[in-house]
Design a protein around this motif. Structure first.
Motif, PDB file in Angstrom:
ATOM      1  N   CYS A  75       2.563 -19.023  -4.029  1.00  0.00           N
ATOM      2  CA  CYS A  75       3.346 -18.422  -2.945  1.00  0.00           C
ATOM      3  C   CYS A  75       3.280 -16.899  -2.982  1.00  0.00           C
ATOM      4  O   CYS A  75       2.976 -16.285  -4.008  1.00  0.00           O
ATOM      5  N   TYR A  76       3.579 -16.307  -1.832  1.00  0.00           N
ATOM      6  CA  TYR A  76       3.923 -14.891  -1.764  1.00  0.00           C
ATOM      7  C   TYR A  76       5.437 -14.778  -1.900  1.00  0.00           C
ATOM      8  O   TYR A  76       6.188 -15.597  -1.374  1.00  0.00           O
ATOM      9  N   THR A 122       4.875  -9.642  -2.715  1.00  0.00           N
ATOM     10  CA  THR A 122       4.271  -9.718  -4.040  1.00  0.00           C
ATOM     11  C   THR A 122       3.353 -10.924  -4.133  1.00  0.00           C
ATOM     12  O   THR A 122       3.686 -12.017  -3.671  1.00  0.00           O
ATOM     13  N   ALA A 123       2.194 -10.718  -4.766  1.00  0.00           N
ATOM     14  CA  ALA A 123       1.293 -11.801  -5.142  1.00  0.00           C
ATOM     15  C   ALA A 123       1.018 -11.666  -6.624  1.00  0.00           C
ATOM     16  O   ALA A 123       0.854 -10.553  -7.133  1.00  0.00           O
ATOM     17  N   SER A 124       0.972 -12.798  -7.347  1.00  0.00           N
ATOM     18  CA  SER A 124       0.804 -12.743  -8.794  1.00  0.00           C
ATOM     19  C   SER A 124       0.002 -13.936  -9.281  1.00  0.00           C
ATOM     20  O   SER A 124       0.032 -15.021  -8.677  1.00  0.00           O
ATOM     21  N   SER A 132       2.938  -4.829  -2.194  1.00  0.00           N
ATOM     22  CA  SER A 132       2.681  -3.929  -1.072  1.00  0.00           C
ATOM     23  C   SER A 132       3.863  -3.978  -0.114  1.00  0.00           C
ATOM     24  O   SER A 132       4.541  -5.003  -0.011  1.00  0.00           O
ATOM     25  N   SER A 133       4.108  -2.870   0.567  1.00  0.00           N
ATOM     26  CA  SER A 133       5.279  -2.755   1.440  1.00  0.00           C
ATOM     27  C   SER A 133       4.866  -2.740   2.903  1.00  0.00           C
ATOM     28  O   SER A 133       3.761  -2.317   3.254  1.00  0.00           O
ATOM     29  N   ASP A 183      19.367  -8.080   4.217  1.00  0.00           N
ATOM     30  CA  ASP A 183      18.442  -8.238   3.109  1.00  0.00           C
ATOM     31  C   ASP A 183      18.231  -9.724   2.815  1.00  0.00           C
ATOM     32  O   ASP A 183      19.112 -10.557   3.064  1.00  0.00           O
ATOM     33  N   ALA A 184      17.056 -10.045   2.244  1.00  0.00           N
ATOM     34  CA  ALA A 184      16.768 -11.449   1.915  1.00  0.00           C
ATOM     35  C   ALA A 184      15.583 -11.523   0.970  1.00  0.00           C
ATOM     36  O   ALA A 184      14.736 -10.622   0.938  1.00  0.00           O
ATOM     37  N   ARG A 185      15.530 -12.604   0.194  1.00  0.00           N
ATOM     38  CA  ARG A 185      14.389 -12.894  -0.692  1.00  0.00           C
ATOM     39  C   ARG A 185      13.993 -14.354  -0.505  1.00  0.00           C
ATOM     40  O   ARG A 185      14.855 -15.246  -0.514  1.00  0.00           O
ATOM     41  N   PHE A 186      12.692 -14.597  -0.341  1.00  0.00           N
ATOM     42  CA  PHE A 186      12.216 -15.959  -0.154  1.00  0.00           C
ATOM     43  C   PHE A 186      10.719 -16.008  -0.481  1.00  0.00           C
ATOM     44  O   PHE A 186      10.034 -14.982  -0.532  1.00  0.00           O
ATOM     45  N   CYS A 187      10.198 -17.207  -0.693  1.00  0.00           N
ATOM     46  CA  CYS A 187       8.778 -17.432  -0.969  1.00  0.00           C
ATOM     47  C   CYS A 187       8.181 -18.341   0.096  1.00  0.00           C
ATOM     48  O   CYS A 187       8.867 -19.216   0.630  1.00  0.00           O
TER      49      CYS A 187
END
Length: 374
Positions: free
Chosen positions: A32-33, A45-47, A55-56, A65-69
């Motif tokens: 996932c990203y 983010t990629a890992s 990268s922004s 605001d939020a965080r998800f994959c």
């Protein structure tokens, strides 16, 4: 939670980040990203667990605001066929249902939670820090990466060695048969220290760095390296081990020196190597009386080729054999008009370098010879 983003800007970022991802991962979440929205800025983010690329992207608008994959393949395949236009993305952070609306329709996919996504590893507080122009870092990587080994018999030879010295920054690449040493005199260090950059993050940097004097910040410790530019942040694990003493294998006092037009030599070499033995790719070089003769043959198929290339050479005649494919790789890695060929005897390595070095750098390439049977 809703936000609006340009489809082309998002897709282009994902294409760049995709270089980090592996086809198979030990952790499924690394398929996932990771998207992290803070205000009107989205960090992606990629890992692959060894390297992490961030990268922004500036959003058109954002509610919160939020965080998800999202699975990389799912989001890239979804965006690929959509025309360039603003996308309205609506995310239910409880069910992870994601809906994207655009001019002619919509798509609906499922995201994943970020709990298992690994954080990028942190460098030590006393990590070394340098600033370097992106074009100089790009030049060092471009000119060294072709010389790296492909196997893992000696892991240190599968990466580029960056050697920071009081005189310059040295980029070194070798596979035991060929070696490149590129010195950048604009970068200096109070003490000699270095690290081995793996091939994958080197290739990532090769694709992302710009060809201008824009600076980037580089920091490293014993295990990690980080490169920061206005467009991306790359963190990567380093290859551990002691790099061989590259200066000790470079022969000194080479009495036989010839100056040759690089493109003329490349053209002649391409024609002669067609007739060389396909297994050994041995090409023979003979220098005498301002002439360089290239010859190759394949006894099994009764083929033979020979070409003469004018050069500046007024010493005793000398013959030496090289693997044609490796010699061609070395010549193609240079950008100069003329090259100098420095030889000592048929059993010692040959040196190839630009006839005129740039004042800000010094380039030297080494190629081990092959045995001549006649």
């Amino acid at each position: 939670m809703k936000f609006k983003v340009s489809r082309s800007a998002l897709y282009n970022k994902l294409q760049a980040l995709n270089r980090v991802l592996n086809s198979k991962n030990t952790l499924s979440i690394l398929d996932c990203y990771l998207f992290d929205i803070q205000g009107n800025t989205m960090n992606i983010t990629a890992s692959d667990s060894d390297s992490s690329l961030i990268s922004s992207l500036e959003l058109i608008e954002s509610e919160s605001d939020a965080r998800f994959c999202i699975k990389a393949k799912v989001i890239q395949d979804t965006l690929r066929e959509i025309a360039d236009q603003p996308l309205q993305i609506d995310i239910n952070l409880e069910t992870m249902e994601i809906r994207g609306d655009y001019m002619n329709g919509y798509f609906q996919i499922v995201g994943e939670r970020t709990d298992e996504y690994p954080a990028p590893p942190a460098l030590d507080a006393d990590a070394r820090q340098f600033s370097i122009a992106q074009v100089k870092l790009l030049s060092g990587i471009n000119g060294s990466i072709f010389a790296l080994a492909d196997d893992d018999i000696r892991p240190v030879m599968t990466g580029i060695y960056l050697d920071f010295t009081p005189e310059c920054l040295v980029f070194v690449g070798t596979d035991g048969r060929k070696l490149v040493r590129r010195k950048q005199f604009a970068i200096k260090s109070e003490e000699q220290i270095g690290f081995i950059l793996p091939k994958k993050p080197a290739n990532i940097l090769k694709s992302l760095l710009t060809k201008d004097e824009a600076p980037c910040d580089m920091s490293f410790d014993q295990k990690l390296m980080k490169v920061v530019t206005p467009d991306f942040t790359l963190t990567s694990r380093l290859i551990e081990g002691r790099y061989p003493n590259y200066n000790s294998v470079i022969p000194q006092n080479n009495p036989y020196t010839a100056s040759v037009d690089r493109m003329a030599l490349i053209s002649a070499l391409k024609r002669v190597m067609v007739q060389c033995d396909q297994a050994s790719a041995l090409v023979k070089l003979q220098l005498s009386n301002n002439n360089l003769t290239l010859s190759g043959q394949d006894i099994n198929y009764s083929t033979r080729g020979e070409e003469n290339v004018p050069c500046q050479y007024e010493n005793n005649a000398i013959r030496i054999g090289f693997k044609a494919t490796l010699l061609l790789d070395i010549l193609n890695s240079l950008e100069c008009a003329d090259i100098e060929l420095h030889l000592a005897d048929p059993g010692r390595a040959g040196l190839i370098m630009p006839a005129e070095q740039k004042p800000e750098e010094e380039v030297l390439l080494l190629l081990m010879p092959m045995m001549l049977n006649d």
